[in-house]
Design a protein around this motif. Structure first.
Motif, PDB file in Angstrom:
ATOM      1  N   ILE A  51       0.907  -1.317   0.031  1.00  0.00           N
ATOM      2  CA  ILE A  51       0.086  -0.196  -0.056  1.00  0.00           C
ATOM      3  C   ILE A  51       0.734   1.296   0.092  1.00  0.00           C
ATOM      4  O   ILE A  51       0.652   2.352  -0.765  1.00  0.00           O
ATOM      5  N   VAL A  52       1.911   1.027   0.821  1.00  0.00           N
ATOM      6  CA  VAL A  52       2.688   2.299   1.143  1.00  0.00           C
ATOM      7  C   VAL A  52       3.550   2.650  -0.428  1.00  0.00           C
ATOM      8  O   VAL A  52       3.531   3.816  -0.825  1.00  0.00           O
ATOM      9  N   LYS A  53       4.000   1.591  -1.006  1.00  0.00           N
ATOM     10  CA  LYS A  53       4.576   1.734  -2.251  1.00  0.00           C
ATOM     11  C   LYS A  53       3.732   2.311  -3.417  1.00  0.00           C
ATOM     12  O   LYS A  53       4.205   3.022  -4.285  1.00  0.00           O
ATOM     13  N   THR A  54       2.483   1.765  -3.467  1.00  0.00           N
ATOM     14  CA  THR A  54       1.626   2.081  -4.620  1.00  0.00           C
ATOM     15  C   THR A  54       1.022   3.489  -4.452  1.00  0.00           C
ATOM     16  O   THR A  54       0.185   3.731  -5.420  1.00  0.00           O
ATOM     17  N   GLU A  55       0.715   3.996  -3.356  1.00  0.00           N
ATOM     18  CA  GLU A  55       0.315   5.095  -2.881  1.00  0.00           C
ATOM     19  C   GLU A  55       1.048   6.221  -2.802  1.00  0.00           C
ATOM     20  O   GLU A  55       1.628   6.413  -1.584  1.00  0.00           O
ATOM     21  N   PRO A  56       0.895   7.432  -3.813  1.00  0.00           N
ATOM     22  CA  PRO A  56       1.931   8.360  -3.668  1.00  0.00           C
ATOM     23  C   PRO A  56       1.669   9.322  -2.466  1.00  0.00           C
ATOM     24  O   PRO A  56       2.493   9.670  -1.912  1.00  0.00           O
ATOM     25  N   SER A  57       0.406   9.427  -1.903  1.00  0.00           N
ATOM     26  CA  SER A  57      -0.110  10.105  -0.826  1.00  0.00           C
ATOM     27  C   SER A  57       0.700   9.619   0.125  1.00  0.00           C
ATOM     28  O   SER A  57       0.765  10.471   1.469  1.00  0.00           O
ATOM     29  N   LEU A  58       1.033   8.476   0.383  1.00  0.00           N
ATOM     30  CA  LEU A  58       1.615   7.912   1.617  1.00  0.00           C
ATOM     31  C   LEU A  58       2.995   7.808   1.741  1.00  0.00           C
ATOM     32  O   LEU A  58       3.760   7.565   2.466  1.00  0.00           O
ATOM     33  N   HIS A  59       3.749   8.596   0.883  1.00  0.00           N
ATOM     34  CA  HIS A  59       5.316   8.670   0.705  1.00  0.00           C
ATOM     35  C   HIS A  59       5.628   9.711   1.591  1.00  0.00           C
ATOM     36  O   HIS A  59       5.897  10.956   1.127  1.00  0.00           O
ATOM     37  N   GLY A  60       5.630   9.774   2.612  1.00  0.00           N
ATOM     38  CA  GLY A  60       6.149  10.503   3.908  1.00  0.00           C
ATOM     39  C   GLY A  60       6.899   9.884   4.954  1.00  0.00           C
ATOM     40  O   GLY A  60       6.830   8.652   5.090  1.00  0.00           O
ATOM     41  N   PRO A  61       7.469  10.493   5.885  1.00  0.00           N
ATOM     42  CA  PRO A  61       8.200  10.017   7.079  1.00  0.00           C
ATOM     43  C   PRO A  61       7.401   8.967   7.874  1.00  0.00           C
ATOM     44  O   PRO A  61       7.879   7.785   8.024  1.00  0.00           O
ATOM     45  N   MET A  62       6.268   9.223   8.138  1.00  0.00           N
ATOM     46  CA  MET A  62       5.448   8.173   8.968  1.00  0.00           C
ATOM     47  C   MET A  62       5.278   7.242   8.494  1.00  0.00           C
ATOM     48  O   MET A  62       5.704   6.042   8.989  1.00  0.00           O
ATOM     49  N   ARG A 305      -7.004   2.889   0.954  1.00  0.00           N
ATOM     50  CA  ARG A 305      -6.160   2.365   0.115  1.00  0.00           C
ATOM     51  C   ARG A 305      -6.828   0.876   0.088  1.00  0.00           C
ATOM     52  O   ARG A 305      -6.938   0.398  -0.844  1.00  0.00           O
ATOM     53  N   LEU A 306      -7.014   0.289   1.365  1.00  0.00           N
ATOM     54  CA  LEU A 306      -7.606  -1.168   1.497  1.00  0.00           C
ATOM     55  C   LEU A 306      -8.781  -1.360   0.811  1.00  0.00           C
ATOM     56  O   LEU A 306      -9.078  -2.210   0.153  1.00  0.00           O
ATOM     57  N   LEU A 307      -9.551  -0.319   1.048  1.00  0.00           N
ATOM     58  CA  LEU A 307     -10.900  -0.262   0.382  1.00  0.00           C
ATOM     59  C   LEU A 307     -10.809  -0.386  -0.983  1.00  0.00           C
ATOM     60  O   LEU A 307     -11.632  -1.002  -1.661  1.00  0.00           O
ATOM     61  N   ARG A 308     -10.261   0.625  -1.787  1.00  0.00           N
ATOM     62  CA  ARG A 308      -9.848   0.505  -3.085  1.00  0.00           C
ATOM     63  C   ARG A 308      -9.197  -0.648  -3.423  1.00  0.00           C
ATOM     64  O   ARG A 308      -9.510  -0.999  -4.731  1.00  0.00           O
ATOM     65  N   LEU A 309      -8.695  -1.474  -2.846  1.00  0.00           N
ATOM     66  CA  LEU A 309      -7.994  -2.621  -3.418  1.00  0.00           C
ATOM     67  C   LEU A 309      -8.921  -3.927  -3.409  1.00  0.00           C
ATOM     68  O   LEU A 309      -9.018  -4.594  -4.444  1.00  0.00           O
TER      69      LEU A 309
END
Length: 342
Positions: A51-62, A305-309
């Motif tokens: 999910i983190v790899k494929t979702e650009p909005s999650l590309h952050g430090p957290m 993102r899980l819902l979209r998957l």
């Protein structure tokens, strides 16, 4: 007693792992929840990484720190559970001497790394809440990468003396380890030399490394709570607290079983051995199993993102938002936040 009954293994070719002494008859039944937890841990952590790899909005430090946690959890559980299950299912108790020491090194190394990752995540929450306008300039991708490298080096260097000391001891009387994996204390107890150096160093790692990590996390959250309760509205305070709940739950899941296991091994002489082993096993299995569940349930972006998957495209498109509509859609959908495609 005659020395003829004593065999010295200065470098034994193999060790024998007993699994859970006293509960041998229940090994197959015990393996069912253990293997179930391992499957959940593997699937859950791989889903987080995907999910983190494929979702650009999650590309952050957290989320980068969350990926580090997922990789560490996968490594920690995989370093022990496959061999453990082979003992439970096939009675395959032998483990090569070098393989045993390698397993011991990596499981303690990943454990120290995980503790450090929780410190890094506390730092991220501190900067995000106490210095929100400077978050993107303080925790840049380069800084996050340097923190990750420092955590790997710290884990490897702190645990290296475990390996070097364990390799030099002469082993006497038996090569049987009353445990389901090559835990440091269980291996050192087989040595016939004075192993107080190993014991003291192990206590140093628990108190000074993990202890300092816990102190740093506590200080960070004291500052975070002070900042939260100084916010002007109740809604703002609740939203700020929600960003920390996942991290706090994961911290408690990791540190409480770990400290309990370490203290019972050193000071719980009256506690049954099989209880020691069960607690030690749960310490390695529970955090990797629960962490992806905790973050999947409590993190709205991952929920979306899980819902979209996993839901039908037609249903998903009903909730999709774009641009300036994201915040409005989040309120209408309650806890569900979905991000639009770029």
């Amino acid at each position: 007693m005659s020395d003829s009954n004593k065999t010295v293994f200065t470098n034994p070719s193999t060790f024998i792992l007993l699994g859970i002494p006293g509960l041998e008859a229940a090994h197959v039944w015990i393996s069912i929840p253990f293997s179930t937890m391992y499957i959940i841990a593997v699937l859950g952590n791989f889903i987080i990484l995907f999910i983190v790899k494929t979702e650009p909005s999650l590309h952050g430090p957290m989320y980068y720190f969350l990926c580090m946690l997922a990789v560490t959890d996968l490594s920690l559980s995989t370093s022990t559970l496959p061999k453990m299950l082979s003992i439970f299912w096939f009675n395959s108790r032998e483990i090569d001497f070098s393989s045993c020491l390698t397993q011991m090194y990596f499981l303690h190394c990943f454990s120290v790394m995980e503790s450090g990752i929780f410190v890094a995540m506390a730092l991220d929450r501190y900067v995000a809440i106490c210095h929100p306008l400077r978050h993107s300039t303080i925790l840049t991708n380069t800084v996050v990468a340097k923190i990750g490298l420092a955590l790997v080096l710290r884990g490897g260097m702190v645990i290296l003396p475990f390996l070097l000391l364990a390799r030099q001891w002469p082993y006497c009387r038996t090569n049987i380890i009353p445990h389901s994996y090559c835990e440091h204390i269980a291996v050192v107890k087989l040595a016939c030399d004075d192993t107080r150096v190993s014991s003291y160093y192990g206590l140093f790692v628990v108190l000074c490394v993990r202890g300092l990590d816990m102190i740093f996390i506590a200080v960070s959250y004291i500052q975070i709570l002070r900042a939260i309760f100084s916010l002007p509205t109740k809604d703002a305070r609740l939203k700020a607290l929600e960003t920390c709940t996942s991290h706090l739950c994961a911290i408690l899941t990791f540190y409480i079983p770990g400290l309990f296991s370490s203290l019972t091994h050193r000071f719980g002489q009256n506690v049954p051995l099989h209880f020691h082993i069960l607690v030690a096993n749960m310490y390695l299995l529970v955090p990797p199993t629960l962490n992806p569940i905790i973050y999947g349930v409590r993190t709205k972006q991952i929920q979306g993102r899980l819902l979209r998957l996993f839901t039908h495209k037609g249903i998903s498109s009903f909730f999709l938002c774009s641009g300036s509509q994201t915040e409005l859609c989040a309120e209408l959908a309650g806890d569900l936040v979905l991000f639009s495609r770029p």
